[in-house]
Motif scaffolding. Structure first.
Motif, PDB file in Angstrom:
ATOM      1  N   ARG A 347       0.801  -1.220   0.000  1.00 22.61           N
ATOM      2  CA  ARG A 347       0.000   0.000   0.000  1.00 22.61           C
ATOM      3  C   ARG A 347       0.841   1.282   0.000  1.00 22.61           C
ATOM      4  O   ARG A 347       0.580   2.212   0.770  1.00 22.61           O
ATOM      5  CB  ARG A 347      -0.945  -0.016   1.204  1.00 22.61           C
ATOM      6  CG  ARG A 347      -2.021  -1.090   1.123  1.00 22.61           C
ATOM      7  CD  ARG A 347      -2.784  -1.190   2.432  1.00 22.61           C
ATOM      8  NE  ARG A 347      -1.914  -1.666   3.510  1.00 22.61           N
ATOM      9  CZ  ARG A 347      -2.249  -1.622   4.802  1.00 22.61           C
ATOM     10  NH1 ARG A 347      -3.406  -1.111   5.170  1.00 22.61           N
ATOM     11  NH2 ARG A 347      -1.406  -2.088   5.711  1.00 22.61           N
ATOM     12  N   LEU A 348       1.798   1.352  -0.908  1.00 19.84           N
ATOM     13  CA  LEU A 348       2.556   2.582  -1.084  1.00 19.84           C
ATOM     14  C   LEU A 348       1.803   3.442  -2.102  1.00 19.84           C
ATOM     15  O   LEU A 348       2.108   3.458  -3.284  1.00 19.84           O
ATOM     16  CB  LEU A 348       3.980   2.283  -1.560  1.00 19.84           C
ATOM     17  CG  LEU A 348       4.888   3.499  -1.765  1.00 19.84           C
ATOM     18  CD1 LEU A 348       5.048   4.285  -0.472  1.00 19.84           C
ATOM     19  CD2 LEU A 348       6.246   3.077  -2.301  1.00 19.84           C
ATOM     20  N   HIS A 349       0.791   4.152  -1.623  1.00 25.51           N
ATOM     21  CA  HIS A 349      -0.030   4.988  -2.488  1.00 25.51           C
ATOM     22  C   HIS A 349       0.381   6.454  -2.442  1.00 25.51           C
ATOM     23  O   HIS A 349      -0.010   7.244  -3.299  1.00 25.51           O
ATOM     24  CB  HIS A 349      -1.504   4.864  -2.095  1.00 25.51           C
ATOM     25  CG  HIS A 349      -2.021   3.455  -2.102  1.00 25.51           C
ATOM     26  ND1 HIS A 349      -1.752   2.578  -3.142  1.00 25.51           N
ATOM     27  CD2 HIS A 349      -2.773   2.770  -1.202  1.00 25.51           C
ATOM     28  CE1 HIS A 349      -2.332   1.410  -2.871  1.00 25.51           C
ATOM     29  NE2 HIS A 349      -2.940   1.498  -1.719  1.00 25.51           N
ATOM     30  N   ASP A 350       1.165   6.814  -1.444  1.00 21.14           N
ATOM     31  CA  ASP A 350       1.608   8.199  -1.246  1.00 21.14           C
ATOM     32  C   ASP A 350       2.953   8.136  -0.534  1.00 21.14           C
ATOM     33  O   ASP A 350       3.289   7.123   0.078  1.00 21.14           O
ATOM     34  CB  ASP A 350       0.572   8.956  -0.402  1.00 21.14           C
ATOM     35  CG  ASP A 350       0.932  10.418  -0.229  1.00 21.14           C
ATOM     36  OD1 ASP A 350       1.491  10.762   0.833  1.00 21.14           O
ATOM     37  OD2 ASP A 350       0.667  11.213  -1.147  1.00 21.14           O
ATOM     38  N   VAL A 351       3.717   9.224  -0.591  1.00 22.56           N
ATOM     39  CA  VAL A 351       5.036   9.204   0.045  1.00 22.56           C
ATOM     40  C   VAL A 351       4.936   9.083   1.565  1.00 22.56           C
ATOM     41  O   VAL A 351       5.927   8.779   2.225  1.00 22.56           O
ATOM     42  CB  VAL A 351       5.873  10.441  -0.338  1.00 22.56           C
ATOM     43  CG1 VAL A 351       6.227  10.421  -1.811  1.00 22.56           C
ATOM     44  CG2 VAL A 351       5.138  11.735   0.026  1.00 22.56           C
ATOM     45  N   GLY A 352       3.761   9.289   2.120  1.00 21.90           N
ATOM     46  CA  GLY A 352       3.581   9.091   3.544  1.00 21.90           C
ATOM     47  C   GLY A 352       3.255   7.665   3.932  1.00 21.90           C
ATOM     48  O   GLY A 352       3.017   7.375   5.111  1.00 21.90           O
ATOM     49  N   ASP A 353       3.260   6.755   2.949  1.00 25.15           N
ATOM     50  CA  ASP A 353       2.811   5.379   3.189  1.00 25.15           C
ATOM     51  C   ASP A 353       3.939   4.367   3.355  1.00 25.15           C
ATOM     52  O   ASP A 353       3.685   3.161   3.356  1.00 25.15           O
ATOM     53  CB  ASP A 353       1.923   4.912   2.020  1.00 25.15           C
ATOM     54  CG  ASP A 353       0.607   5.655   1.946  1.00 25.15           C
ATOM     55  OD1 ASP A 353       0.186   6.197   2.976  1.00 25.15           O
ATOM     56  OD2 ASP A 353       0.014   5.700   0.856  1.00 25.15           O
ATOM     57  N   TYR A 354       5.185   4.818   3.467  1.00 31.13           N
ATOM     58  CA  TYR A 354       6.280   3.861   3.508  1.00 31.13           C
ATOM     59  C   TYR A 354       6.211   2.932   4.720  1.00 31.13           C
ATOM     60  O   TYR A 354       6.553   1.758   4.627  1.00 31.13           O
ATOM     61  CB  TYR A 354       7.628   4.582   3.436  1.00 31.13           C
ATOM     62  CG  TYR A 354       8.054   4.850   2.009  1.00 31.13           C
ATOM     63  CD1 TYR A 354       8.684   3.865   1.264  1.00 31.13           C
ATOM     64  CD2 TYR A 354       7.785   6.069   1.400  1.00 31.13           C
ATOM     65  CE1 TYR A 354       9.057   4.087  -0.062  1.00 31.13           C
ATOM     66  CE2 TYR A 354       8.147   6.307   0.073  1.00 31.13           C
ATOM     67  CZ  TYR A 354       8.782   5.313  -0.650  1.00 31.13           C
ATOM     68  OH  TYR A 354       9.131   5.528  -1.955  1.00 31.13           O
ATOM     69  N   ASP A 355       5.745   3.428   5.842  1.00 35.17           N
ATOM     70  CA  ASP A 355       5.651   2.570   7.028  1.00 35.17           C
ATOM     71  C   ASP A 355       4.701   1.401   6.785  1.00 35.17           C
ATOM     72  O   ASP A 355       5.032   0.248   7.077  1.00 35.17           O
ATOM     73  CB  ASP A 355       5.180   3.380   8.243  1.00 35.17           C
ATOM     74  CG  ASP A 355       6.327   4.118   8.921  1.00 35.17           C
ATOM     75  OD1 ASP A 355       7.287   3.461   9.339  1.00 35.17           O
ATOM     76  OD2 ASP A 355       6.260   5.361   9.013  1.00 35.17           O
ATOM     77  N   ARG A 356       3.515   1.685   6.276  1.00 34.48           N
ATOM     78  CA  ARG A 356       2.566   0.591   6.079  1.00 34.48           C
ATOM     79  C   ARG A 356       2.973  -0.303   4.914  1.00 34.48           C
ATOM     80  O   ARG A 356       2.699  -1.506   4.924  1.00 34.48           O
ATOM     81  CB  ARG A 356       1.150   1.123   5.900  1.00 34.48           C
ATOM     82  CG  ARG A 356       0.842   1.832   4.593  1.00 34.48           C
ATOM     83  CD  ARG A 356      -0.626   2.206   4.559  1.00 34.48           C
ATOM     84  NE  ARG A 356      -1.020   2.779   3.279  1.00 34.48           N
ATOM     85  CZ  ARG A 356      -2.276   3.165   3.017  1.00 34.48           C
ATOM     86  NH1 ARG A 356      -3.222   3.046   3.932  1.00 34.48           N
ATOM     87  NH2 ARG A 356      -2.578   3.672   1.838  1.00 34.48           N
ATOM     88  N   ALA A 357       3.649   0.265   3.892  1.00 32.30           N
ATOM     89  CA  ALA A 357       4.158  -0.571   2.812  1.00 32.30           C
ATOM     90  C   ALA A 357       5.208  -1.539   3.343  1.00 32.30           C
ATOM     91  O   ALA A 357       5.233  -2.722   2.955  1.00 32.30           O
ATOM     92  CB  ALA A 357       4.741   0.297   1.696  1.00 32.30           C
ATOM     93  N   ALA A 358       6.078  -1.054   4.226  1.00 35.28           N
ATOM     94  CA  ALA A 358       7.098  -1.926   4.825  1.00 35.28           C
ATOM     95  C   ALA A 358       6.442  -3.063   5.604  1.00 35.28           C
ATOM     96  O   ALA A 358       6.894  -4.215   5.544  1.00 35.28           O
ATOM     97  CB  ALA A 358       8.018  -1.115   5.731  1.00 35.28           C
ATOM     98  N   ALA A 359       5.364  -2.741   6.319  1.00 36.59           N
ATOM     99  CA  ALA A 359       4.649  -3.776   7.068  1.00 36.59           C
ATOM    100  C   ALA A 359       3.999  -4.789   6.124  1.00 36.59           C
ATOM    101  O   ALA A 359       4.002  -5.996   6.391  1.00 36.59           O
ATOM    102  CB  ALA A 359       3.594  -3.135   7.968  1.00 36.59           C
ATOM    103  N   ASP A 360       3.450  -4.308   5.009  1.00 33.54           N
ATOM    104  CA  ASP A 360       2.841  -5.206   4.019  1.00 33.54           C
ATOM    105  C   ASP A 360       3.874  -6.185   3.466  1.00 33.54           C
ATOM    106  O   ASP A 360       3.596  -7.378   3.282  1.00 33.54           O
ATOM    107  CB  ASP A 360       2.248  -4.404   2.869  1.00 33.54           C
ATOM    108  CG  ASP A 360       1.011  -3.610   3.273  1.00 33.54           C
ATOM    109  OD1 ASP A 360       0.427  -3.911   4.322  1.00 33.54           O
ATOM    110  OD2 ASP A 360       0.637  -2.694   2.514  1.00 33.54           O
TER     111      ASP A 360
END
Length: 507
Positions: A347-360
């Motif tokens: 879920r890297l949909h925005d530059v603020g999403d790196y934390d949740r993308a890392a978790a995914d």
């Protein structure tokens, strides 16, 4: 004749437009820089509260000051925060405005406060806490001379100009950031030009890629009344290149500029949907949650290569990244080598999403390792493009089962406009902790300068700490070379990188 009404960004007054205005006037146009209440010495605040609505009224007053019977066309220019009062005013005076110019800024939406556009993610979170706590008055102190980079790249701005910008900066009233922008929709009929500043990380080709992902919300950018220009400078072009900015504004006022290619049946396939350049078996994917596994025939368990797409990719993009021909091609290529190839969605949909993308990604890897067909002790991770920042955690704490890490045309440090200066996602700062982990880096020769600089910094850091870095160069390659460049020029590098990954998994 055009009348340019220009609105500056946070902390700044009308003075920043002086040189640009002079060029516009010399070319035969009129130019007016709007002094914003509470920010500009020419318009001091007359009440305790200054909000976005206050600045919208400032811009409306500037529009109304232009004689409606003169035949002059009004072009509104909004830089940074300034696009918010510009859009608010244009929405209420749509019949008077010939064009809105977005100068190195985002696309504000109805009901969203300017706070959402503050580039520094940590500062934005702090301000959001203050807003939630009811602290809606007061001001935000302006940056010091060495702090403007938190608001955008200062590339091209001379030392004297930066010192003057700092000396004349004013505190930003919090109400201007917290008050939502209210639009009726009338502004949607006004023609638009976007002026992107490449040294701040914004380029026309990147916007085209976002459109190509197929998110319906971005289709508006391909309409005939929308044009784009690009300047090779940082976030303050009125200070770094006023001549070039004035020329672009004059051309924009006549409807010139680059037009984006729409997505549709008659349009050529975008780069990420073109065929993979190598012949690979038509192996079906086995869908497991947000992961697809391409498993070769025969007994297992087998090593696995997990391919991590880049981004940000809009949430509405279709097809989803794990179905893109390039990633599917890589997974099938790994399967042809006897590995389990894996694609996934994160879920890297925005530059603020790196934390949740890392978790995914971490969750996806654990799902893959738990599959009986996979040798859980032999895993490789392969990252692409903007997903390069997601290598950080694996470099900093590589588990024993991670046999190698690969990255193709990666972004290896946050770009200036991403507001991630204090973020943990900074691979060049983590590579010295990688220890014996092999790192395979596919480096393209025709990379965008801003991304190439992050790669160079990573390579220098890796060499300094004697990391196990293997460079696979694609001298004539572009970002996304697999489906952009001639296969005969890029195939050797792709095959070499895959062979190296397989060797680390099987050796």
């Amino acid at each position: 004749m055009q009348v340019f009404i220009m609105v500056a960004g946070v902390f700044t007054g009308s003075h920043v437009w002086q040189e640009t205005a002079e060029r516009l006037v010399a070319a035969g146009s009129a130019a007016h820089a709007v002094p914003l209440t509470g920010l500009d010495p020419a318009r001091p605040a007359t009440s305790a509260h200054v909000g976005l609505e206050t600045h919208i009224e400032d811009v409306i007053a500037a529009i109304d000051a232009v004689d409606a019977t003169s035949g002059q066309e009004i072009v509104l220019v909004g830089h940074d925060y300034g696009i918010h009062p510009v859009l608010g005013a244009a929405d209420r005076r749509a019949e008077r405005v010939a064009r809105v110019v977005y100068l190195d800024c985002g696309m504000p939406q109805n009901g969203v406060p300017p706070l959402a556009a503050v580039p520094d993610q940590a500062l934005r979170a702090q301000l959001a806490e203050r807003a939630e706590a009811g602290e809606r008055e007061g001001v935000l102190a302006p940056p010091g001379v060495d702090e403007w980079g938190r608001w955008g790249s200062t590339a091209g701005v001379g030392e004297a100009a930066l010192e003057q910008l700092t000396a004349l900066a004013a505190p930003q009233p919090l109400g201007t950031l917290f008050q939502p922008l209210r639009l009726t929709g009338a502004v949607a009929a006004v023609p638009v030009t976007g002026v992107l500043c490449a040294r701040n990380g914004a380029r026309i080709d990147l916007v085209q890629r976002l459109v190509d992902f197929g998110d319906p919300a971005l289709a508006v950018l391909t309409e005939p009344q929308v044009t784009f220009f690009e300047l090779p400078t940082g976030h303050w072009p009125m200070l770094s290149c006023p001549d070039a900015l004035a020329e672009v504004l004059l051309r924009a006022s006549t409807g010139e500029g680059h037009r984006l290619r729409p997505v549709g049946d008659d349009a050529p396939a975008p780069a990420h949907l073109r065929p993979f350049p190598l012949d690979v078996p038509e192996l079906p994917g086995d869908r497991q949650g947000h992961v697809d596994l391409y498993v070769p025939d025969g007994d297992g368990p087998r090593p696995a290569v997990v391919f991590v797409h880049g981004g940000p990719v809009p949430a509405g993009a279709r097809p989803r990244p794990r179905e893109w021909p390039t990633l599917v091609g890589y997974a099938r290529l790994a399967a042809s080598e006897g590995m389990v190839g894996v694609t996934l969605d994160h879920r890297l949909h925005d530059v603020g999403d790196y934390d949740r993308a890392a978790a995914d990604i971490a969750a996806a890897v654990e799902r893959v390792r738990a599959d009986a067909r996979v040798d859980s002790d032999r895993i490789a991770l392969w990252f692409f493009s903007g997903g390069g920042l997601l290598t950080t955690d694996w470099l900093a704490r590589p588990p024993a089962w991670l046999r190698c890490l690969a990255a193709s045309y990666p972004v290896l440090a946050p770009l200036p406009a991403w507001g991630m200066a204090g973020s943990r996602f900074h691979p060049a700062r983590a590579v010295d902790q990688a220890g014996p982990l092999p790192v395979i880096l596919l480096r393209v020769g025709r990379e965008a300068p801003e991304i190439a600089a992050t790669v160079d910094a990573f390579v220098s850091a890796a060499e300094e700490c004697a990391a196990r870095l293997e460079l696979v160069d694609v001298p004539g390659g572009h970002h996304g070379f697999e489906t952009i460049d001639p296969p005969e020029e890029t195939r050797p590098a792709l095959e070499r990188a895959m062979s190296s990954v397989v060797a680390h998994l099987t050796g």
